[in-house]
Design an enzyme around this catalytic site. Sequence first.
Site, PDB file in Angstrom:
ATOM      1  CB  SER A   1       1.620  17.065   2.961  1.00  0.00           C
ATOM      2  OG  SER A   1       2.849  17.285   3.587  1.00  0.00           O
TER       3      SER A   1
ATOM      4  CE  LYS B   1       4.916  19.218   2.213  1.00  0.00           C
ATOM      5  NZ  LYS B   1       5.390  18.027   2.916  1.00  0.00           N
TER       6      LYS B   1
ATOM      7  CE1 TYR C   1       5.232  23.075   3.654  1.00  0.00           C
ATOM      8  CE2 TYR C   1       5.570  23.506   5.975  1.00  0.00           C
ATOM      9  CZ  TYR C   1       5.368  22.619   4.940  1.00  0.00           C
ATOM     10  OH  TYR C   1       5.301  21.272   5.200  1.00  0.00           O
TER      11      TYR C   1
ATOM     12  CE1 TYR D   1       3.643  13.420   4.139  1.00  0.00           C
ATOM     13  CE2 TYR D   1       1.867  11.891   4.591  1.00  0.00           C
ATOM     14  CZ  TYR D   1       2.347  13.173   4.548  1.00  0.00           C
ATOM     15  OH  TYR D   1       1.547  14.219   4.913  1.00  0.00           O
TER      16      TYR D   1
ATOM     17  CB  VAL E   1      -0.227  14.987   8.994  1.00  0.00           C
ATOM     18  CG1 VAL E   1       1.049  14.329   8.509  1.00  0.00           C
ATOM     19  CG2 VAL E   1      -0.041  16.478   9.177  1.00  0.00           C
TER      20      VAL E   1
HETATM   21  N1  GLU Z   1       2.412  21.124   8.583  1.00  0.00           N
HETATM   22  C1  GLU Z   1       3.061  19.869   8.506  1.00  0.00           C
HETATM   23  C2  GLU Z   1       4.565  20.047   8.569  1.00  0.00           C
HETATM   24  O1  GLU Z   1       5.092  20.854   7.862  1.00  0.00           O
HETATM   25  C3  GLU Z   1       2.638  19.191   7.245  1.00  0.00           C
HETATM   26  C4  GLU Z   1       2.886  17.797   7.362  1.00  0.00           C
HETATM   27  C5  GLU Z   1       2.207  16.948   6.342  1.00  0.00           C
HETATM   28  O2  GLU Z   1       1.006  17.000   6.076  1.00  0.00           O
HETATM   29  O3  GLU Z   1       2.968  16.125   5.820  1.00  0.00           O
HETATM   30  O4  GLU Z   1       5.232  19.382   9.317  1.00  0.00           O
END
Ligand code: GLU
Length: 304
Positions: A61, A64, A189, A240, A258
């Site tokens: 994430s 992002k 993504y 989060y 994660v």
């Molecule tokens: N690849 C994970 C997903 O899209 C990323 C999750 C994350 O790091 O929050 O579910």
Amino acid sequence: MEDLLKNLVKNNQAKSKLGEVANYIPELDKAKKDALGICIYDINGNEYCAGDCEEKFTIQSISKIITLMLAILDNGEEYVFSKVGMEPTGDPFNSIKKLETSSRKRPYNPMINAGAIAVSSMIKGKDAREKFQRLLDFVRKISEDDTLDVNYKIYCGESETGNRNRAMGYFLKSQNIIEGNVEDALDVYFKQCSIEATAKNLARIGLFLARGGKTSTGEQVINPRIATIVKTLMVTCGMYDSSGEFAVRVGIPSKSGVGGGIVSVVPGKMGIGVFGPSLDKRGNSVAGVAVLEELSKELSLTIF
Ligand code: GLU
């Protein structure tokens, strides 16, 4: 400083017992649960490291914030935020429920999966390959490391298990939030989540933002306004659904993933990278958050 960091790692390593390593892909499960590392680059570029700061992990994430910078560069702030909001949700990162029920009719913010997939669809390029290559070039530039690349085993796992993300992508397409090819957006993504980095790389990216979008050569890659938007969203949505608690306890703009990484930015002062793959229930590194909390207290780093 180095002694302080060594002590922080020593004091907090045992906390990794309190969490679990992500296991939605078998490959992620291989991470050493009690690994813990921290790296800091101060504003003058001095490096301070302790623990497992050369260990590679996927940024997940954390990507992002990187796609958000490039999407704003490519399309401008107004377009990006006409498709994705700026408000925290209080829901888990992969939650789907507000997408349809909210009167907003667009993902709440670019840090939840739905928002991030929409943002990935905005990266310019003729196909998924070119879009992702531009993103990879961008992250190599701001981290000042040309060797950064994708872990293809993890990418395959992301793509094979990513049905929830796929569902969100197709929903976004049906709402015309995604204007281009939805499979291209998803492919970008899944690949961006699978970029491998170290705590050192994350600290460099943090420093880039701490300098308002400048690399150590003095090149202004993004304008300071974009850096400010990203840092602000890191505060409100970066950790989060515990972003509020993290802001109170640590008070440093941060984004976690994660894979166990956290990138933190003390504006005008330093970039910080942390790695600890054992996660709490929300998806944040248990020991990593503890290290940042202690560091923030020791050096009075809260921005509030
Ligand atoms: N690849 C994970 C997903 O899209 C990323 C999750 C994350 O790091 O929050 O579910």
